[in-house]
Design a protein around this motif. Structure first.
Motif, mmCIF file in Angstrom:
data_model
loop_
_atom_site.group_PDB
_atom_site.id
_atom_site.type_symbol
_atom_site.label_atom_id
_atom_site.label_comp_id
_atom_site.label_asym_id
_atom_site.label_seq_id
_atom_site.Cartn_x
_atom_site.Cartn_y
_atom_site.Cartn_z
ATOM 1 N N LYS A 64 48.876 31.289 1.664
ATOM 2 C CA LYS A 64 47.748 31.947 1.242
ATOM 3 C C LYS A 64 46.757 32.573 2.284
ATOM 4 C CE LYS A 64 48.903 31.483 -2.932
ATOM 5 N NZ LYS A 64 49.865 32.219 -3.199
ATOM 6 N N ARG A 65 47.377 32.790 3.681
ATOM 7 C CA ARG A 65 46.794 33.314 4.778
ATOM 8 C C ARG A 65 46.682 34.582 4.518
ATOM 9 N NH1 ARG A 65 48.880 32.862 9.880
ATOM 10 N NH2 ARG A 65 47.089 33.522 10.720
ATOM 11 N N VAL A 66 45.628 35.385 4.716
ATOM 12 C CA VAL A 66 45.348 36.877 5.144
ATOM 13 C C VAL A 66 45.201 37.198 6.399
ATOM 14 C CG1 VAL A 66 44.245 39.045 4.217
ATOM 15 C CG2 VAL A 66 44.478 37.320 2.887
ATOM 16 N N VAL A 67 46.283 38.101 6.922
ATOM 17 C CA VAL A 67 46.192 38.352 8.213
ATOM 18 C C VAL A 67 45.537 39.684 8.487
ATOM 19 C CG1 VAL A 67 47.726 38.719 10.555
ATOM 20 C CG2 VAL A 67 48.034 36.968 8.895
ATOM 21 N N ARG A 68 44.581 39.837 9.509
ATOM 22 C CA ARG A 68 44.163 41.373 9.599
ATOM 23 C C ARG A 68 44.212 41.612 11.217
ATOM 24 N NH1 ARG A 68 38.374 43.713 7.988
ATOM 25 N NH2 ARG A 68 38.985 45.970 8.126
ATOM 26 N N LEU A 69 45.025 42.544 11.605
ATOM 27 C CA LEU A 69 45.033 42.770 13.053
ATOM 28 C C LEU A 69 43.907 43.769 13.486
ATOM 29 C CD1 LEU A 69 48.881 43.505 13.336
ATOM 30 C CD2 LEU A 69 47.430 41.274 13.596
ATOM 31 N N MET A 70 43.140 43.217 14.538
ATOM 32 C CA MET A 70 41.903 44.090 15.123
ATOM 33 C C MET A 70 42.160 43.911 16.781
ATOM 34 S SD MET A 70 38.875 43.385 12.512
ATOM 35 C CE MET A 70 38.084 44.684 13.475
ATOM 36 N N LYS A 71 42.185 45.006 17.091
ATOM 37 C CA LYS A 71 42.320 45.122 18.732
ATOM 38 C C LYS A 71 43.615 44.617 19.297
ATOM 39 C CE LYS A 71 37.116 44.792 19.207
ATOM 40 N NZ LYS A 71 36.347 43.771 19.883
ATOM 41 N N TYR A 72 44.730 44.725 18.324
ATOM 42 C CA TYR A 72 46.083 44.386 18.873
ATOM 43 C C TYR A 72 46.467 45.563 19.650
ATOM 44 C CZ TYR A 72 46.796 39.681 17.660
ATOM 45 O OH TYR A 72 46.766 38.370 17.466
ATOM 46 N N THR A 73 47.362 45.434 20.637
ATOM 47 C CA THR A 73 47.938 46.761 21.261
ATOM 48 C C THR A 73 49.498 46.282 21.567
ATOM 49 O OG1 THR A 73 47.688 45.743 23.531
ATOM 50 C CG2 THR A 73 46.162 47.297 22.713
ATOM 51 N N GLU A 74 50.229 47.023 21.658
ATOM 52 C CA GLU A 74 51.752 47.060 21.827
ATOM 53 C C GLU A 74 51.886 46.040 22.871
ATOM 54 O OE1 GLU A 74 54.369 50.069 21.887
ATOM 55 O OE2 GLU A 74 54.157 50.633 20.016
ATOM 56 N N GLY A 75 51.139 45.993 24.057
ATOM 57 C CA GLY A 75 51.295 45.241 25.323
ATOM 58 C C GLY A 75 50.747 43.692 24.805
ATOM 59 N N ILE A 76 49.910 43.505 23.803
ATOM 60 C CA ILE A 76 49.778 42.077 23.449
ATOM 61 C C ILE A 76 51.078 41.589 22.726
ATOM 62 C CG2 ILE A 76 48.611 40.903 22.121
ATOM 63 C CD1 ILE A 76 45.894 42.681 22.616
ATOM 64 N N LEU A 77 51.511 42.559 21.854
ATOM 65 C CA LEU A 77 52.418 42.108 21.118
ATOM 66 C C LEU A 77 53.899 41.683 21.966
ATOM 67 C CD1 LEU A 77 53.025 44.246 17.888
ATOM 68 C CD2 LEU A 77 52.463 41.952 18.058
ATOM 69 N N ARG A 78 54.218 42.444 23.014
ATOM 70 C CA ARG A 78 55.067 42.245 23.932
ATOM 71 C C ARG A 78 55.077 40.942 24.733
ATOM 72 N NH1 ARG A 78 57.232 47.785 26.721
ATOM 73 N NH2 ARG A 78 57.151 49.281 24.970
ATOM 74 N N MET A 79 53.859 40.767 25.142
ATOM 75 C CA MET A 79 53.461 39.233 25.559
ATOM 76 C C MET A 79 53.655 38.211 25.028
ATOM 77 S SD MET A 79 50.078 40.129 28.350
ATOM 78 C CE MET A 79 49.278 39.812 26.845
ATOM 79 N N HIS A 80 53.313 38.236 23.481
ATOM 80 C CA HIS A 80 53.491 37.060 22.512
ATOM 81 C C HIS A 80 54.785 37.181 22.195
ATOM 82 C CE1 HIS A 80 49.340 35.952 23.147
ATOM 83 N NE2 HIS A 80 48.948 37.252 23.040
ATOM 84 N N ALA A 81 55.731 37.940 22.251
ATOM 85 C CA ALA A 81 56.886 37.923 21.665
ATOM 86 C C ALA A 81 57.892 36.954 22.195
ATOM 87 C CB ALA A 81 57.480 39.147 21.508
ATOM 88 N N VAL A 82 58.411 35.931 21.447
ATOM 89 C CA VAL A 82 59.659 35.261 21.857
ATOM 90 C C VAL A 82 60.581 35.471 20.924
ATOM 91 C CG1 VAL A 82 60.156 32.719 21.964
ATOM 92 C CG2 VAL A 82 57.845 33.275 22.193
ATOM 93 N N ASN A 83 62.037 35.713 21.541
ATOM 94 C CA ASN A 83 63.059 36.537 20.766
ATOM 95 C C ASN A 83 62.800 37.542 19.919
ATOM 96 O OD1 ASN A 83 64.680 34.632 22.431
ATOM 97 N ND2 ASN A 83 64.377 33.046 20.763
ATOM 98 N N ASN A 84 61.961 38.452 20.282
ATOM 99 C CA ASN A 84 61.430 39.556 19.335
ATOM 100 C C ASN A 84 60.669 39.217 18.297
ATOM 101 O OD1 ASN A 84 62.122 41.375 21.108
ATOM 102 N ND2 ASN A 84 64.275 41.602 20.304
#
Length: 88
Positions: A64-84
């Motif tokens: 029952k969590r709601v996720v709202r993305l604010m100020k996320y860039t593709e660079g942040i996604l790439r840095m936090h990605a583990v095995n995509n």
């Protein structure tokens, strides 16, 4: 699958391919960090400064969590990605 009935535009616009589990294959999969439920598949455009999914609310998951993305860039996604996979 039989694609004979589709026009050329429809054949080219198929972005995702469905796996047996019902998830979509994409460059990066976004999952819930608490319950590990698949929330969203994101295809990269290879622009690290581009804001992604700004002011988009992802649906509530099992926990029952709601996720709202604010100020996320593709660079942040790439840095936090583990095995995509990115867990938010």
């Amino acid at each position: 699958m039989d694609y004979e009935g589709l026009s050329e535009v429809d054949k080219e616009s198929r972005v995702y391919q469905v796996e047996k589990k019902g998830e979509h294959t994409a460059d990066i999969s976004i999952r819930c960090r608490r319950c590990n439920q698949f929330l969203l598949g994101y295809d990269l455009t290879h622009d690290d400064d581009k804001l992604i999914l700004e002011h988009i609310t992802l649906p509530p998951c099992r926990c029952k969590r709601v996720v709202r993305l604010m100020k996320y860039t593709e660079g942040i996604l790439r840095m936090h990605a583990v095995n995509n996979i990115v867990k938010l």
